[in-house]
Design a protein around this motif. Structure first.
Motif, PDB file in Angstrom:
ATOM      1  N   UNK A  41     -37.363 -37.376  23.862  1.00 52.15           N
ATOM      2  CA  UNK A  41     -36.939 -37.549  25.426  1.00 52.15           C
ATOM      3  C   UNK A  41     -37.461 -38.593  26.139  1.00 52.15           C
ATOM      4  N   UNK A  42     -38.737 -39.111  25.673  1.00 60.66           N
ATOM      5  CA  UNK A  42     -39.166 -40.410  26.017  1.00 60.66           C
ATOM      6  C   UNK A  42     -38.506 -41.598  25.256  1.00 60.66           C
ATOM      7  N   UNK A  43     -37.659 -41.376  24.500  1.00 56.60           N
ATOM      8  CA  UNK A  43     -37.173 -42.517  23.582  1.00 56.60           C
ATOM      9  C   UNK A  43     -38.004 -43.156  22.765  1.00 56.60           C
ATOM     10  N   UNK A  44     -39.246 -42.858  22.472  1.00 51.41           N
ATOM     11  CA  UNK A  44     -40.256 -43.462  21.920  1.00 51.41           C
ATOM     12  C   UNK A  44     -40.092 -43.101  20.084  1.00 51.41           C
ATOM     13  N   UNK A  45     -39.399 -42.141  19.770  1.00 58.60           N
ATOM     14  CA  UNK A  45     -39.013 -41.705  18.682  1.00 58.60           C
ATOM     15  C   UNK A  45     -37.408 -41.574  18.254  1.00 58.60           C
ATOM     16  N   UNK A  46     -37.158 -42.254  17.057  1.00 50.40           N
ATOM     17  CA  UNK A  46     -35.679 -42.622  16.956  1.00 50.40           C
ATOM     18  C   UNK A  46     -35.716 -41.943  15.252  1.00 50.40           C
ATOM     19  N   UNK A  47     -34.835 -40.897  14.971  1.00 53.56           N
ATOM     20  CA  UNK A  47     -34.701 -40.699  13.595  1.00 53.56           C
ATOM     21  C   UNK A  47     -33.301 -40.436  13.218  1.00 53.56           C
ATOM     22  N   UNK A  48     -32.719 -41.428  12.077  1.00 54.11           N
ATOM     23  CA  UNK A  48     -31.409 -41.385  11.866  1.00 54.11           C
ATOM     24  C   UNK A  48     -31.108 -40.393  10.705  1.00 54.11           C
ATOM     25  N   UNK A  49     -29.932 -39.841  10.553  1.00 60.97           N
ATOM     26  CA  UNK A  49     -29.472 -39.049   9.692  1.00 60.97           C
ATOM     27  C   UNK A  49     -30.518 -37.807   9.139  1.00 60.97           C
ATOM     28  N   UNK A  50     -30.682 -36.995  10.439  1.00 61.64           N
ATOM     29  CA  UNK A  50     -31.567 -36.054  10.237  1.00 61.64           C
ATOM     30  C   UNK A  50     -31.349 -34.951   9.326  1.00 61.64           C
ATOM     31  N   UNK A  51     -29.915 -34.518   9.350  1.00 60.26           N
ATOM     32  CA  UNK A  51     -29.540 -33.472   8.461  1.00 60.26           C
ATOM     33  C   UNK A  51     -29.779 -33.789   6.969  1.00 60.26           C
ATOM     34  N   UNK A  52     -29.540 -35.105   6.587  1.00 61.61           N
ATOM     35  CA  UNK A  52     -29.900 -35.659   5.095  1.00 61.61           C
ATOM     36  C   UNK A  52     -31.375 -35.596   5.063  1.00 61.61           C
ATOM     37  N   UNK A  53     -32.123 -35.870   6.007  1.00 61.63           N
ATOM     38  CA  UNK A  53     -33.553 -36.067   6.121  1.00 61.63           C
ATOM     39  C   UNK A  53     -34.075 -34.668   5.663  1.00 61.63           C
ATOM     40  N   UNK A  54     -33.614 -33.526   5.978  1.00 60.29           N
ATOM     41  CA  UNK A  54     -34.121 -32.606   6.015  1.00 60.29           C
ATOM     42  C   UNK A  54     -33.528 -31.683   5.001  1.00 60.29           C
ATOM     43  N   UNK A  55     -32.397 -32.039   4.330  1.00 57.17           N
ATOM     44  CA  UNK A  55     -31.657 -31.025   3.381  1.00 57.17           C
ATOM     45  C   UNK A  55     -31.277 -31.935   2.169  1.00 57.17           C
ATOM     46  N   UNK A  56     -31.575 -33.199   2.213  1.00 54.71           N
ATOM     47  CA  UNK A  56     -31.254 -34.001   1.071  1.00 54.71           C
ATOM     48  C   UNK A  56     -29.771 -33.854   0.615  1.00 54.71           C
ATOM     49  N   UNK A  57     -28.786 -33.708   1.673  1.00 54.42           N
ATOM     50  CA  UNK A  57     -27.228 -33.617   1.406  1.00 54.42           C
ATOM     51  C   UNK A  57     -26.681 -34.276   2.739  1.00 54.42           C
ATOM     52  N   UNK A  58     -25.405 -34.864   2.527  1.00 54.33           N
ATOM     53  CA  UNK A  58     -24.595 -35.498   3.605  1.00 54.33           C
ATOM     54  C   UNK A  58     -23.943 -34.268   4.222  1.00 54.33           C
ATOM     55  N   UNK A  59     -23.534 -34.590   5.558  1.00 53.75           N
ATOM     56  CA  UNK A  59     -22.749 -33.660   6.327  1.00 53.75           C
ATOM     57  C   UNK A  59     -21.349 -33.544   5.912  1.00 53.75           C
ATOM     58  N   UNK A  60     -20.759 -34.594   5.707  1.00 44.84           N
ATOM     59  CA  UNK A  60     -19.436 -34.873   5.280  1.00 44.84           C
ATOM     60  C   UNK A  60     -18.629 -35.766   6.342  1.00 44.84           C
ATOM     61  N   UNK A  61     -17.492 -35.827   5.898  1.00 39.94           N
ATOM     62  CA  UNK A  61     -16.709 -36.790   6.475  1.00 39.94           C
ATOM     63  C   UNK A  61     -16.068 -36.395   7.978  1.00 39.94           C
ATOM     64  N   UNK A  62     -16.371 -37.110   9.090  1.00 41.64           N
ATOM     65  CA  UNK A  62     -15.914 -37.116  10.655  1.00 41.64           C
ATOM     66  C   UNK A  62     -16.591 -36.184  11.108  1.00 41.64           C
ATOM     67  N   UNK A  63     -17.995 -36.236  11.354  1.00 38.73           N
ATOM     68  CA  UNK A  63     -18.896 -35.153  11.991  1.00 38.73           C
ATOM     69  C   UNK A  63     -18.453 -35.261  13.561  1.00 38.73           C
ATOM     70  N   UNK A  64     -17.730 -33.977  14.145  1.00 37.52           N
ATOM     71  CA  UNK A  64     -17.123 -34.090  15.326  1.00 37.52           C
ATOM     72  C   UNK A  64     -17.889 -33.831  16.460  1.00 37.52           C
ATOM     73  N   UNK A  65     -18.787 -32.730  16.252  1.00 31.66           N
ATOM     74  CA  UNK A  65     -19.184 -32.231  17.484  1.00 31.66           C
ATOM     75  C   UNK A  65     -20.346 -31.124  16.891  1.00 31.66           C
ATOM     76  N   UNK A  66     -21.172 -30.649  17.933  1.00 29.84           N
ATOM     77  CA  UNK A  66     -22.327 -29.503  17.824  1.00 29.84           C
ATOM     78  C   UNK A  66     -21.841 -28.546  18.955  1.00 29.84           C
ATOM     79  N   UNK A  67     -22.160 -27.199  18.625  1.00 31.49           N
ATOM     80  CA  UNK A  67     -22.482 -26.261  19.549  1.00 31.49           C
ATOM     81  C   UNK A  67     -23.850 -25.668  19.084  1.00 31.49           C
ATOM     82  N   UNK A  68     -24.115 -24.709  20.355  1.00 28.26           N
ATOM     83  CA  UNK A  68     -25.469 -24.204  20.125  1.00 28.26           C
ATOM     84  C   UNK A  68     -25.450 -22.568  20.223  1.00 28.26           C
ATOM     85  N   UNK A  69     -26.208 -21.616  19.780  1.00 28.51           N
ATOM     86  CA  UNK A  69     -26.206 -20.493  20.192  1.00 28.51           C
ATOM     87  C   UNK A  69     -27.887 -20.124  19.643  1.00 28.51           C
TER      88      UNK A  69
END
Length: 354
Positions: free
Chosen positions: A60-88
């Motif tokens: 939120x303070x913009x001081x930390x930026x991490x790219x590709x966090x899914x691959x960072x945490x799971x060692x795999x790619x998300x797939x082609x055309x990541x469209x959106x996110x929903x929360x529950x």
């Protein structure tokens, strides 16, 4: 041995501080649930038809930026055309369009919990209502009659059934009773909003709005506003954009505001009943309760790939050349000044707040 005991006591004290409140001064210290709590998530679509999309985390303070966090945490790619996110609750559902799947992760740690692959065909966006997930699907792009909304069993993380709908279901939102689907038209053209009864999972009614409805937002009275871009000039039959208010107590259209024929608005967002949208290299605002559309821009000389507002700030993305990393721009809504520019992933689309 004394050192080990002290270390254990310090660790226990730290855990106590994180999970408990301070009774003396009334200050409540928020429980730390993961590295990606209290920040911004940027959905980067990634290269079209090859490679993988990503998700970028920004504190939120913009001081930390991490790219590709899914691959960072799971060692795999998300797939082609990541469209959106929903929360529950504590889960995030990452919808991957061309790969026809949804990754289910813990929203705070981004550790994978499940992958939903059966029952999806070109999925786009998701909402949660009545304890179920609803996902818009374009179906086979060559068939304009097979579009549908998938229903997700959120406990089993599987598609339990589907609802046939009109061409091009895109944006989707919900309240406690109904699910609202904007039909932009996929590779065709449409001008409808389908209303699904969340208790029966049946389309109860369909409303006609403007051509190419692209975004929907709620006002504080619980009414739904639908922004339609209108058919662009290249279609051969240009039409004007519209802003439509739907009374969700009886699912009727209250009023429709018409833009000029050459005006094609998009990216409707809202904060405190002030609506924001992009159009003609500018951002405009519209107050709920007014009887006319704005004629003067709120912010000039800006053009975003996607845009939203949150907590006094405007966030807009720049996809640049659609092949290299894009940018996130952050503006202060009070001063209208650009306060930060942050490099993110390839084709940054959705902007979400975690």
């Amino acid at each position: 041995m004394k050192i080990n005991k002290v270390s254990v006591l310090v660790a226990m004290a730290a855990l106590f501080v994180v999970s408990c409140s301070n009774d003396d001064d009334g200050v409540v210290i928020e429980e730390v649930k993961g590295d990606y709590q209290n920040g911004i998530l940027i959905v980067n679509e990634g290269p079209f038809n090859n490679g993988s999309g990503t998700v970028t985390y920004i504190s939120n303070d913009s001081l930390l930026v991490k790219d590709a966090i899914f691959k960072l945490e799971n060692n795999e790619d998300l797939g082609n055309i990541v469209q959106s996110i929903a929360f529950d609750e504590e889960r995030a559902y990452i919808v991957v369009n061309n790969s026809h799947k949804i990754h289910v992760v813990n929203r705070y740690t981004f550790k994978s919990e499940a992958v939903i692959e059966e029952g999806l065909l070109n999925p786009r966006y998701m909402t949660v209502a009545n304890g179920k997930g609803y996902v818009t699907n374009w179906g086979d792009s060559a068939d304009e009659t097979d579009d549908y909304v998938s229903i997700i069993d959120l406990n089993a993380n599987v598609v339990s059934s589907s609802i046939p709908v009109e061409l091009g279901p895109e944006a989707i939102t919900s309240n406690s009773d109904f699910v609202y689907v904007a039909h932009q038209g996929a590779f065709g053209q449409n001008n409808k909003v389908s209303i699904i009864d969340a208790s029966t999972d049946v389309v109860s009614s369909t409303l006609t709005v403007g051509d190419f409805p692209n975004s929907m937002q709620w006002d504080t009275s619980g009414n739904l506003w639908v922004l339609s871009g209108g058919a662009p000039e290249y279609t051969g039959e240009e039409t004007n954009g519209t802003l439509t208010e739907i009374n969700t107590s009886d699912n009727s259209i209250v009023q429709t505001f018409d833009f000029e024929t050459t005006e094609h608005p998009g990216d409707l967002s809202v904060e405190d009943d002030t609506f924001y949208f992009g159009m003609s290299n500018a951002v405009y605002t519209f107050e709920s309760g007014l009887d006319a559309l704005p004629t003067e821009a709120f912010l000039n000389n800006v053009s975003f790939y996607s845009m939203t507002v949150n907590d006094g700030k405007l966030y807009g993305t720049d996809a640049k050349d659609y092949a290299s990393k894009g940018d996130l721009f952050i503006y202060d809504l009070n001063t209208k000044e650009l306060t930060n520019t942050i490099s993110v992933g390839i084709i940054p689309g959705g902007i979400y707040f975690n």
